[in-house]
Design an enzyme around this catalytic site. Structure first.
Site, PDB file in Angstrom:
ATOM      1  N   GLY A   1       0.256   4.436   0.294  1.00  0.00           N
ATOM      2  CA  GLY A   1      -0.004   5.422   1.343  1.00  0.00           C
ATOM      3  C   GLY A   1       0.628   5.016   2.666  1.00  0.00           C
ATOM      4  O   GLY A   1       1.269   5.831   3.339  1.00  0.00           O
TER       5      GLY A   1
ATOM      6  N   TYR B   1     -14.017   3.290   6.321  1.00  0.00           N
ATOM      7  CA  TYR B   1     -15.059   3.885   7.165  1.00  0.00           C
ATOM      8  C   TYR B   1     -14.859   5.379   7.409  1.00  0.00           C
ATOM      9  O   TYR B   1     -15.613   5.980   8.187  1.00  0.00           O
ATOM     10  CB  TYR B   1     -15.100   3.144   8.506  1.00  0.00           C
ATOM     11  CG  TYR B   1     -15.340   1.650   8.360  1.00  0.00           C
ATOM     12  CD1 TYR B   1     -16.635   1.145   8.298  1.00  0.00           C
ATOM     13  CD2 TYR B   1     -14.272   0.763   8.237  1.00  0.00           C
ATOM     14  CE1 TYR B   1     -16.857  -0.215   8.145  1.00  0.00           C
ATOM     15  CE2 TYR B   1     -14.485  -0.604   8.075  1.00  0.00           C
ATOM     16  CZ  TYR B   1     -15.780  -1.082   8.038  1.00  0.00           C
ATOM     17  OH  TYR B   1     -16.000  -2.425   7.874  1.00  0.00           O
TER      18      TYR B   1
ATOM     19  N   ASN C   1       0.847  -1.188   0.000  1.00  0.00           N
ATOM     20  CA  ASN C   1       0.000   0.000   0.000  1.00  0.00           C
ATOM     21  C   ASN C   1       0.890   1.248   0.000  1.00  0.00           C
ATOM     22  O   ASN C   1       1.639   1.497   0.942  1.00  0.00           O
ATOM     23  CB  ASN C   1      -0.897  -0.046   1.246  1.00  0.00           C
ATOM     24  CG  ASN C   1      -1.822   1.144   1.320  1.00  0.00           C
ATOM     25  OD1 ASN C   1      -1.384   2.281   1.300  1.00  0.00           O
ATOM     26  ND2 ASN C   1      -3.104   0.864   1.426  1.00  0.00           N
TER      27      ASN C   1
ATOM     28  N   PHE D   1     -10.484   6.431   2.984  1.00  0.00           N
ATOM     29  CA  PHE D   1     -10.999   5.155   2.477  1.00  0.00           C
ATOM     30  C   PHE D   1     -11.827   4.492   3.566  1.00  0.00           C
ATOM     31  O   PHE D   1     -11.963   5.019   4.676  1.00  0.00           O
ATOM     32  CB  PHE D   1      -9.831   4.246   2.040  1.00  0.00           C
ATOM     33  CG  PHE D   1      -9.006   3.745   3.202  1.00  0.00           C
ATOM     34  CD1 PHE D   1      -8.097   4.577   3.832  1.00  0.00           C
ATOM     35  CD2 PHE D   1      -9.151   2.441   3.682  1.00  0.00           C
ATOM     36  CE1 PHE D   1      -7.349   4.129   4.914  1.00  0.00           C
ATOM     37  CE2 PHE D   1      -8.403   1.982   4.763  1.00  0.00           C
ATOM     38  CZ  PHE D   1      -7.501   2.833   5.379  1.00  0.00           C
TER      39      PHE D   1
ATOM     40  N   ASP E   1      -2.005  -4.381  11.353  1.00  0.00           N
ATOM     41  CA  ASP E   1      -3.387  -4.814  11.125  1.00  0.00           C
ATOM     42  C   ASP E   1      -4.281  -3.818  11.850  1.00  0.00           C
ATOM     43  O   ASP E   1      -3.967  -3.388  12.962  1.00  0.00           O
ATOM     44  CB  ASP E   1      -3.629  -6.226  11.650  1.00  0.00           C
ATOM     45  CG  ASP E   1      -4.966  -6.767  11.156  1.00  0.00           C
ATOM     46  OD1 ASP E   1      -5.208  -6.723   9.925  1.00  0.00           O
ATOM     47  OD2 ASP E   1      -5.793  -7.188  11.972  1.00  0.00           O
TER      48      ASP E   1
ATOM     49  N   LYS F   1      -5.120  13.767   9.088  1.00  0.00           N
ATOM     50  CA  LYS F   1      -5.566  12.447   9.548  1.00  0.00           C
ATOM     51  C   LYS F   1      -4.402  11.684  10.189  1.00  0.00           C
ATOM     52  O   LYS F   1      -4.553  11.111  11.270  1.00  0.00           O
ATOM     53  CB  LYS F   1      -6.168  11.641   8.385  1.00  0.00           C
ATOM     54  CG  LYS F   1      -6.612  10.248   8.823  1.00  0.00           C
ATOM     55  CD  LYS F   1      -7.195   9.393   7.722  1.00  0.00           C
ATOM     56  CE  LYS F   1      -7.238   7.939   8.155  1.00  0.00           C
ATOM     57  NZ  LYS F   1      -7.667   7.012   7.119  1.00  0.00           N
TER      58      LYS F   1
HETATM   59  P1  IMP Z   1      -5.973  -3.157   7.022  1.00  0.00           P
HETATM   60  O1  IMP Z   1      -5.388  -3.443   8.357  1.00  0.00           O
HETATM   61  O2  IMP Z   1      -5.278  -2.021   6.352  1.00  0.00           O
HETATM   62  O3  IMP Z   1      -6.134  -4.358   6.181  1.00  0.00           O
HETATM   63  O4  IMP Z   1      -7.436  -2.580   7.297  1.00  0.00           O
HETATM   64  C1  IMP Z   1      -8.532  -3.385   7.614  1.00  0.00           C
HETATM   65  C2  IMP Z   1      -9.817  -2.663   7.299  1.00  0.00           C
HETATM   66  O5  IMP Z   1     -10.119  -1.747   8.362  1.00  0.00           O
HETATM   67  C3  IMP Z   1      -9.779  -1.824   6.027  1.00  0.00           C
HETATM   68  O6  IMP Z   1     -10.226  -2.551   4.936  1.00  0.00           O
HETATM   69  C4  IMP Z   1     -10.751  -0.695   6.345  1.00  0.00           C
HETATM   70  O7  IMP Z   1     -12.042  -1.096   6.005  1.00  0.00           O
HETATM   71  C5  IMP Z   1     -10.658  -0.561   7.847  1.00  0.00           C
HETATM   72  N1  IMP Z   1      -9.737   0.547   8.171  1.00  0.00           N
HETATM   73  C6  IMP Z   1      -8.490   0.439   8.711  1.00  0.00           C
HETATM   74  N2  IMP Z   1      -7.938   1.647   8.874  1.00  0.00           N
HETATM   75  C7  IMP Z   1      -8.839   2.539   8.417  1.00  0.00           C
HETATM   76  C8  IMP Z   1      -8.824   3.958   8.291  1.00  0.00           C
HETATM   77  O8  IMP Z   1      -7.856   4.666   8.622  1.00  0.00           O
HETATM   78  N3  IMP Z   1      -9.922   4.517   7.771  1.00  0.00           N
HETATM   79  C9  IMP Z   1     -11.015   3.803   7.380  1.00  0.00           C
HETATM   80  N4  IMP Z   1     -11.072   2.489   7.445  1.00  0.00           N
HETATM   81  C10 IMP Z   1      -9.994   1.842   7.968  1.00  0.00           C
END
Ligand code: IMP
Length: 199
Positions: free
Chosen positions: A12, A157, A10, A155, A76, A176
């Site tokens: 970002g 939520y 990713n 992105f 995570d 943010k």
């Molecule tokens: P991951 O740990 O990046 O895989 O995030 C897991 C899931 O949590 C993502 O698909 C988002 O739906 C949600 N999520 C994690 N961090 C954020 C954030 O900063 N903003 C909005 N949704 C988030």
């Protein structure tokens, strides 16, 4: 230690980690840069467990593909909503397809009063050093779930998560990062690495 592998592709997340960790003089490399393709089953019941699964799987794959045991960190994260008993939690990514997550959450929150709308984003980061020893840090961002989607940045939520009267999707990336769970976890990782490897 002069190089650390971040278990992500990713852009970002990588940019943010590089910005925060750069004063340490440690180069942060991505999976793609090392030619590593690794997407383990994140079937843990906590964010920390999942970050650990990812970090260890990636370190193993890096050793197999490149013959090196490199230090790794993985993150995570997810959203825990008080009124839903902490859901979607570790299931945040699978809760609904992207673009439908906010609408589904708002419908589950229908009828929930203002004082019961608290929620937090959580981010766990697990660091595994060259010898396979693990350490974990985490960050949280407490806010509340609004009543409608607002803002176009971010992105997941972000459009329904309110912090200080605005949603995260109404903030710039820098704003943010300064208050987010991931920013807090990255700064905690910085402190951990500085303690261990800083002069
Ligand atoms: P991951 O740990 O990046 O895989 O995030 C897991 C899931 O949590 C993502 O698909 C988002 O739906 C949600 N999520 C994690 N961090 C954020 C954030 O900063 N903003 C909005 N949704 C988030």
């Amino acid at each position: 230690m002069n190089k650390i592998l971040m278990a992500t592709n990713n852009a970002g997340k990588l940019r943010e980690a590089r910005e925060i960790l750069s004063p340490l003089g440690i180069e942060v490399v991505s999976l793609k840069e090392l030619g590593i393709d690794c997407d383990p089953d994140e079937n843990g019941v906590t964010f920390e467990e999942n970050a650990g699964i990812k970090a260890r799987a990636v370190q193993k794959e890096a050793a197999r593909a490149n013959g090196i045991k490199i230090a790794v960190f993985a993150d995570d994260s997810g959203l825990c909503v008080d009124a839903l008993g902490g859901r979607p939690g570790v299931h945040s990514a699978r809760y609904a397809p992207d673009g439908e997550k906010c609408a589904k959450l708002l419908s589950e929150m229908e009828g929930v009063s203002e004082s019961e709308r608290g929620a937090k984003f959580v981010c766990s980061v697990v660091f595994v050093d060259e010898n396979g020893e693990a350490a974990s840090v985490s960050g949280e961002c407490r806010g509340k779930i609004g009543y409608e989607e607002r803002g176009t940045n971010g992105f997941g939520y972000d459009p329904v998560f309110e912090y200080g009267g605005r949603t995260l999707a109404e903030m710039s990336a820098d704003e943010k990062n300064s208050i987010s769970h991931r920013g807090a976890a990255m700064r905690a990782l910085y402190r951990l690495l500085k303690e261990r490897y800083g002069e």
